[in-house]
Design an enzyme around this catalytic site. Structure first.
Site, PDB file in Angstrom:
ATOM      1  CE  LYS A  42      -1.932  -0.984   3.767  1.00  0.00           C
ATOM      2  NZ  LYS A  42      -1.180  -2.287   4.357  1.00  0.00           N
ATOM      3  NE  ARG A  54      -4.701  -1.089   9.964  1.00  0.00           N
ATOM      4  CZ  ARG A  54      -3.596  -0.670   9.210  1.00  0.00           C
ATOM      5  NH1 ARG A  54      -3.624   0.626   8.673  1.00  0.00           N
ATOM      6  NH2 ARG A  54      -2.789  -1.491   9.135  1.00  0.00           N
ATOM      7  NE  ARG A 114       8.123  -2.505   6.125  1.00  0.00           N
ATOM      8  CZ  ARG A 114       6.610  -2.387   6.315  1.00  0.00           C
ATOM      9  NH1 ARG A 114       6.263  -1.662   5.357  1.00  0.00           N
ATOM     10  NH2 ARG A 114       6.025  -2.714   7.597  1.00  0.00           N
ATOM     11  NE  ARG A 165       6.534  -0.387  10.050  1.00  0.00           N
ATOM     12  CZ  ARG A 165       5.321  -0.264   9.349  1.00  0.00           C
ATOM     13  NH1 ARG A 165       5.340   0.360   8.213  1.00  0.00           N
ATOM     14  NH2 ARG A 165       4.270  -0.924   9.728  1.00  0.00           N
ATOM     15  NE  ARG A 209       2.222  -4.977  11.106  1.00  0.00           N
ATOM     16  CZ  ARG A 209       2.991  -4.639  10.342  1.00  0.00           C
ATOM     17  NH1 ARG A 209       4.238  -5.073  10.613  1.00  0.00           N
ATOM     18  NH2 ARG A 209       3.009  -4.111   9.122  1.00  0.00           N
TER      19      ARG A 209
HETATM   20  P1  AP5 Z   1       4.870  -1.582   1.786  1.00  0.00           P
HETATM   21  O1  AP5 Z   1       4.546  -0.739   0.646  1.00  0.00           O
HETATM   22  O2  AP5 Z   1       5.597  -1.049   3.089  1.00  0.00           O
HETATM   23  O3  AP5 Z   1       3.382  -2.430   2.360  1.00  0.00           O
HETATM   24  P2  AP5 Z   1       2.498  -1.765   3.101  1.00  0.00           P
HETATM   25  O4  AP5 Z   1       0.970  -2.394   2.593  1.00  0.00           O
HETATM   26  O5  AP5 Z   1       2.340  -0.294   3.252  1.00  0.00           O
HETATM   27  O6  AP5 Z   1       2.744  -2.457   4.475  1.00  0.00           O
HETATM   28  P3  AP5 Z   1       2.520  -1.717   6.024  1.00  0.00           P
HETATM   29  O7  AP5 Z   1       3.507  -2.714   6.872  1.00  0.00           O
HETATM   30  O8  AP5 Z   1       3.193  -0.319   5.917  1.00  0.00           O
HETATM   31  O9  AP5 Z   1       0.906  -1.807   6.144  1.00  0.00           O
HETATM   32  P4  AP5 Z   1       0.372  -1.992   7.712  1.00  0.00           P
HETATM   33  O10 AP5 Z   1      -1.132  -1.856   7.106  1.00  0.00           O
HETATM   34  O11 AP5 Z   1       0.528  -3.135   8.486  1.00  0.00           O
HETATM   35  O12 AP5 Z   1       1.180  -0.878   8.287  1.00  0.00           O
HETATM   36  P5  AP5 Z   1       0.686   0.770   8.762  1.00  0.00           P
HETATM   37  O13 AP5 Z   1       1.764   1.469   8.662  1.00  0.00           O
HETATM   38  O14 AP5 Z   1      -0.410   1.143   8.054  1.00  0.00           O
HETATM   39  O15 AP5 Z   1       5.727  -2.804   1.341  1.00  0.00           O
HETATM   40  C1  AP5 Z   1       6.195  -3.919   2.609  1.00  0.00           C
HETATM   41  C2  AP5 Z   1       7.329  -4.489   1.977  1.00  0.00           C
HETATM   42  O16 AP5 Z   1       7.360  -5.099   0.801  1.00  0.00           O
HETATM   43  C3  AP5 Z   1       8.877  -3.410   1.749  1.00  0.00           C
HETATM   44  O17 AP5 Z   1       9.849  -3.800   2.276  1.00  0.00           O
HETATM   45  C4  AP5 Z   1       8.532  -3.234   0.003  1.00  0.00           C
HETATM   46  O18 AP5 Z   1       9.576  -2.744  -0.435  1.00  0.00           O
HETATM   47  C5  AP5 Z   1       8.307  -4.574  -0.225  1.00  0.00           C
HETATM   48  N1  AP5 Z   1       7.320  -4.783  -1.541  1.00  0.00           N
HETATM   49  C6  AP5 Z   1       6.190  -3.874  -1.764  1.00  0.00           C
HETATM   50  N2  AP5 Z   1       5.526  -4.258  -2.887  1.00  0.00           N
HETATM   51  C7  AP5 Z   1       6.227  -5.368  -3.316  1.00  0.00           C
HETATM   52  C8  AP5 Z   1       6.261  -6.055  -4.457  1.00  0.00           C
HETATM   53  N3  AP5 Z   1       5.067  -5.861  -5.362  1.00  0.00           N
HETATM   54  N4  AP5 Z   1       7.033  -7.018  -4.718  1.00  0.00           N
HETATM   55  C9  AP5 Z   1       8.120  -7.375  -3.968  1.00  0.00           C
HETATM   56  N5  AP5 Z   1       8.287  -6.535  -2.664  1.00  0.00           N
HETATM   57  C10 AP5 Z   1       7.328  -5.530  -2.565  1.00  0.00           C
HETATM   58  O19 AP5 Z   1       0.052   0.460  10.259  1.00  0.00           O
HETATM   59  C11 AP5 Z   1       0.940   0.280  11.275  1.00  0.00           C
HETATM   60  C12 AP5 Z   1       0.146   0.166  12.549  1.00  0.00           C
HETATM   61  O20 AP5 Z   1      -0.422   1.617  12.601  1.00  0.00           O
HETATM   62  C13 AP5 Z   1      -1.020  -0.657  12.545  1.00  0.00           C
HETATM   63  O21 AP5 Z   1      -0.689  -2.237  13.084  1.00  0.00           O
HETATM   64  C14 AP5 Z   1      -1.827  -0.060  13.747  1.00  0.00           C
HETATM   65  O22 AP5 Z   1      -1.410  -0.407  15.172  1.00  0.00           O
HETATM   66  C15 AP5 Z   1      -1.677   1.264  13.276  1.00  0.00           C
HETATM   67  N6  AP5 Z   1      -2.795   1.711  12.608  1.00  0.00           N
HETATM   68  C16 AP5 Z   1      -2.631   2.387  11.267  1.00  0.00           C
HETATM   69  N7  AP5 Z   1      -3.757   2.639  10.714  1.00  0.00           N
HETATM   70  C17 AP5 Z   1      -4.789   2.333  11.438  1.00  0.00           C
HETATM   71  C18 AP5 Z   1      -6.196   2.772  11.649  1.00  0.00           C
HETATM   72  N8  AP5 Z   1      -6.969   2.926  10.583  1.00  0.00           N
HETATM   73  N9  AP5 Z   1      -6.679   2.126  12.876  1.00  0.00           N
HETATM   74  C19 AP5 Z   1      -6.055   1.875  14.091  1.00  0.00           C
HETATM   75  N10 AP5 Z   1      -4.828   1.592  13.865  1.00  0.00           N
HETATM   76  C20 AP5 Z   1      -4.268   1.858  12.721  1.00  0.00           C
END
Ligand code: AP5
Length: 210
Positions: A16, A87, A121, A154, A165
């Protein structure tokens, strides 16, 4: 036509963040991400405690904290790609009341790939670039190719927290995805492909609905 209002869904590690950056660049709109906003305010005191306590355990930060972040960001954004929200079903209802969407896209990726992507990552502490120990290794171990900054893991990318997660995602977020699917509003993209191929499909799908 007004600037696009886009939503990007997917499980943790689906890409994402990676693809939202492409969307924001290509369409000249803001990338609104609850994950980054919460990481920048991890130790903010709220009546529910700090975001850090929830994030390091892989749990959702309480809705009032996250709803307020999104409401503030969307109030000033002309166009946006929203990443990481909603979410759960309550957040989805909140979003319906806040704004209208032009498109909701979903990146589908298998669980084994997600675990591999997240545990490998490494994030630059200076510029925020993502590397991956296997899929996108830096030239020098631990050092960002772009800016020479230090690469770190991270706190929520350890295998135990990643599994939690994914459990939280299945329980809380899959019903939201299903809701958009049932309403015929979900664009499904194969997120298992290399990043460039995912972007080609996503861009074409967005162009098609705008
Ligand atoms: P990346 O692009 O970073 O993936 P992502 O989907 O953004 O992953 P996140 O871990 O950031 O998502 P998340 O939803 O768990 O975390 P968030 O920060 O929102 O890619 C991941 C890896 O794969 C990278 O190394 C990249 O290079 C690689 N990659 C990407 N595409 C690829 C491909 N096609 N092929 C190969 N490799 C690839 O949330 C974190 C925390 O915040 C949550 O756990 C929660 O505690 C809190 N939080 C956030 N939003 C909310 C909400 N709305 N409500 C409540 N709590 C929330």
């Amino acid at each position: 036509m007004s600037e696009p209002h886009l939503l990007l869904f997917g499980p943790p590690g689906a890409g994402k963040g990676t693809q939202s950056a492409n969307v924001a660049d290509a369409y000249g709109i803001e990338h609104v991400t609850t994950g980054d906003a919460l990481r920048a305010n991890k130790d903010m005191e709220t009546e529910h405690g700090t975001p850090r306590e929830y994030m390091e355990a892989g749990e959702l930060v309480p809705d009032p904290v996250v709803d307020a972040i999104v409401a503030e960001a969307l109030a000033t954004a002309e166009g946006y790609v929203l990443d990481g929200y909603p979410r759960n079903l309550d957040q989805a209802a909140e979003l319906d009341a806040m704004t209208d969407l032009d498109a909701a896209a979903y990146l589908s990726v298998s669980e084994s790939t997600l675990v591999e992507r997240l545990t490998g990552r490494r994030v630059c502490t200076e510029c925020g670039r993502n590397h991956h120990v296997e899929f996108d290794p830096p030239e020098e171990a631990g050092v960002c190719d772009d800016c020479g900054g230090e690469l770190t893991q991270r706190e929520d990318d350890t295998e135990d927290v990643v599994r939690e997660r994914l459990r939280v995602y299945r329980e809380n977020t899959e019903p939201v995805v299903e809701r958009y699917r049932e309403r015929g509003e979900l664009i499904e993209i194969d997120g298992e492909q290399p990043p460039e191929a995912v972007w080609t499909d996503l861009d074409a799908a967005i162009e098609n609905v705008l």
